[in-house]
Design an enzyme around this catalytic site. Structure first.
Site, PDB file in Angstrom:
ATOM      1  N   HIS A  12     -13.296  15.229  -8.967  1.00  0.00           N
ATOM      2  CA  HIS A  12     -12.414  15.785  -9.995  1.00  0.00           C
ATOM      3  C   HIS A  12     -11.229  14.864 -10.278  1.00  0.00           C
ATOM      4  O   HIS A  12     -10.237  15.286 -10.859  1.00  0.00           O
ATOM      5  CB  HIS A  12     -11.912  17.157  -9.563  1.00  0.00           C
ATOM      6  N   GLU A  69      -6.078  -6.207   5.213  1.00  0.00           N
ATOM      7  CA  GLU A  69      -5.251  -7.160   5.955  1.00  0.00           C
ATOM      8  C   GLU A  69      -6.097  -8.268   6.587  1.00  0.00           C
ATOM      9  O   GLU A  69      -5.623  -9.378   6.801  1.00  0.00           O
ATOM     10  CB  GLU A  69      -4.465  -6.394   7.043  1.00  0.00           C
ATOM     11  N   LYS A 116       9.864  -9.286   5.630  1.00  0.00           N
ATOM     12  CA  LYS A 116      10.647  -8.807   6.771  1.00  0.00           C
ATOM     13  C   LYS A 116      11.979  -9.548   6.863  1.00  0.00           C
ATOM     14  O   LYS A 116      13.024  -8.949   7.134  1.00  0.00           O
ATOM     15  CB  LYS A 116       9.864  -9.026   8.075  1.00  0.00           C
TER      16      LYS A 116
END
Lengths: 434, 434
Positions: A307, A286, A421
């Site tokens: 793994h 950010e 938003k």
């Protein structure tokens, strides 16, 4: 307390057209000297931006946080921490350090940072609301997810406890100014801690945002700040451009990015630092991801990701810069009894401790990456406690803002997330209400 | 059951020098037709490699797994699943689907996939070993971490229970051949399920490796396979090269990679699919990351990562291909009571359900990414259950092996990880034993 980052495994690696020379990293780091001096002046003055640099030396704000933690600890078996992104990840990371499951003196913390109704309802169903506390954290006081969670829980608590007792269980952390959350806190006269106005969410871990959860878990909040202060002293001082410094870390990341190393892998070999990886991921992404710049932070964890990701790291594209963190665990942990593994193929494990295996794997992976020409920075921790973790937070915050300085981007804004938003509210507006 | 992947948000995006045309994706997908026909023949024949394609039609192996699950459920409040990478991530993902906390009929599962002594000792301390089960999973039967965990726990159980009762609590899943784990199982006559010889760890989720944990949690193992079979039918059939197919997904990823899109972000808006992201991350990385090829899988989760990664996704470098998964949750979950949020600034939340907010955010983020020219594939799920999750597993396994086909790499090996294992033993060998 100092953190000894070792960059030698990067300097030997070929990045793009040629080896990265130590002198290149040092020159780039030294170009940050004026920035370091500016930060140092800010700290001496004790005011100004970025305010997060002033937190390590602050103590006055801990008293009200301690009082609140004490009151919630007395009353609660469970405490829900509502908040998302920077309002949650720092606290989660600190909480991972606590010796959970905690004794009866400390409540269980639940960090609710998402709004999936499935898990939310299951958690609510199994809580005893009579002994549950809530801390809602939102810098702006208007975060949709947090307000939604808060409204639902407050309604349930009013039903279970009666409105008059809400203030004994529910608290908020938000900026000292008018906002929806501040108004709700006012309405029920809830205890409230101030979110520092000049500290962005992703830089707030050393403020009460991170430290209230730490206090609830019985951790030493001042020690986090002391560790951060020690790292800050060194980072802004005469050693501030040496190879182990945040400035050199920033220089390395930017030089690597210029050569096509577009990803930054942080791989601790410590389960308690798994959440630290999530905190770092927000911080780096950010702060730097703007104007087409920045690199992608990758959270990994050893040995388990050997793994899963190591094949790609070793033989995939040459686009990753590695930071491995190892905690000295040789001789620690449960021992493999020789009579259990009396098979020649397991002789290498007989009499070993789990910490030996962890330590050996961390060393081996670092060496394998370096042998294969992958730029790999290593950090060895002698111990992991509040002080060291506070230092780690400060190191990576400094590295991030110094990388922003080198990239020419503003580390403190996040202009792109507003569009979504607004759109989300548009979508909500056309849905049926019940 | 079919999965309707929508690629339109990729086809409108400019990738590198120009828009990615639908025809390019389809031509590339159609180039996989011979590979699809080969896989289809394999399935008809009912034998051959890759064997994971045969699992959806298999049922005989479920009976012994059900018997073992039944016995462990009867005896245990907690079951530890030891194993790492492909021996653990599939089971973890399936378990996330269970309605935890489970009723008294089902034990709590603990997936121990790492060897940090700190957390390991804390867990061991709080278990009641009289009512604890253990399942050790290792394909080769020689995984160092798993054997180390196994030896420590078995010793503790022998002490707590007596050696003669070990077989009532401890079981293994490993290949039917000689190995250290097989020898230990033999020594105490432990119940044992076969790890299919032809199924690699990261392709084993639909084998007993994934399905035993699912059965322990009370899930419908056959339904996972049915969902996978339905996706497989379609993927290998006449629609196998259409835009929603795994072949088209593979083509998209490879075309994007050729244009510099080096990262593949999988972002479900469903908490129960958070672990699915970890499973996918191993699958994609380990199968494709070789010979300098492959792209980096990134695990994200909505909406929480909007507050962490979205800034980078929207305004950072143009190097990411996005897959968003949305579950239809409109009208679901707890409701925000209007009397709680009687503030004009919160009017948008009043009377809404948490599922409305989740749904709106998922839609808004997909649209924002697409509007900003980010190549974004979307998948909408009407429900999430065993069948759908089985289908998702199969879709992504097919997409991965088909991408390997296009890249010219072997999807089934992981040659790079051996070097580190040998080195780790070297480091162990020079440590002091107690």
């Amino acid at each position: 307390m100092s953190l000894a980052f070792d960059l030698s495994g990067c300097l030997s690696a070929r990045l793009g057209d040629g080896a990265l020379e130590e002198s290149q990293v040092l020159v780039k780091a030294q170009s940050l000297r004026p920035a370091l001096d500016r930060l140092s002046d800010l700290r001496s003055a004790g005011e100004g931006d970025p305010e997060f640099l002033l937190l390590p030396d602050r103590r006055a704000d801990l008293e009200p946080a301690r009082d609140l933690a004490f009151a919630l600890n007395e009353a609660c078996d469970d405490v829900l921490i509502l908040g998302t992104g920077g309002s949650s990840l720092g606290g989660q990371t600190l909480y991972a350090l606590a010796d959970a499951p905690l004794g009866p003196a400390h409540p269980r913390l639940h960090f609710l940072d998402n709004v999936d109704p499935f898990g939310f309802e299951r958690l609510l169903d199994r809580l005893d609301l009579e002994h549950t506390g809530v801390v809602a954290v939102s810098k702006s006081g208007g975060t949709a997810e947090t307000l939604c969670q808060f409204a639902v829980i407050v309604e349930a608590m009013i039903e279970a406890l009666d409105e008059s007792r809400l203030a004994s269980r529910v608290a908020v952390i938000t900026e000292p100014k008018d906002s929806p959350l501040a108004a709700l806190a006012e309405r029920w006269r809830l205890p409230r801690l101030d979110h520092d106005l000049g500290v962005g969410g992703r830089f707030s871990v050393l403020s009460v945002v991170g430290l209230l959860p730490a206090l609830l878990a019985g951790l030493d909040a001042a020690a986090f700040r002391e560790g951060a202060a020690a790292v800050l002293d060194r980072a802004l001082g005469p050693e501030g451009c040496e190879l182990a410094s945040p400035a050199a870390g920033a220089a390395l990341a930017v030089l690597a990015a210029e050569r096509g190393y577009s990803q930054s892998v942080l791989m601790p070999y410590v389960d308690r630092l798994a959440d630290f990886g999530l905190w770092y991921r927000q911080l780096w992404a950010e702060s730097l991801g703007k104007h087409g710049k920045g690199t992608t932070p990758i959270r990994a964890l050893g040995p388990v990701d050997q793994h899963s990701q190591l094949q790609l790291y070793l033989q995939g594209p040459a686009d990753k810069l590695f930071t491995l963190i190892r905690l000295e665990t040789e001789g620690e942990g449960p021992r493999v009894a020789p009579q259990i593994v009396d098979d020649p193929r397991l002789e290498y494990l007989a009499g070993r401790r789990m910490g030996d295996l962890l330590d050996a794997m961390a060393r081996a992976t670092a060496e394998t990456l370096i042998r294969n020409g992958k730029p790999t920075r290593t950090l060895v921790l002698e111990r992991l406690d509040e002080e060291v973790l506070g230092g780690l937070f400060m190191h990576f915050m400094l590295e991030t803002i110094l990388a922003a300085e080198l990239l020419g981007v503003d580390a403190y804004d996040q202009p792109a997330v507003e569009e979504g938003k607004v759109l989300a509210r548009d979508y909500l507006a056309v849905m049926q209400r019940d």
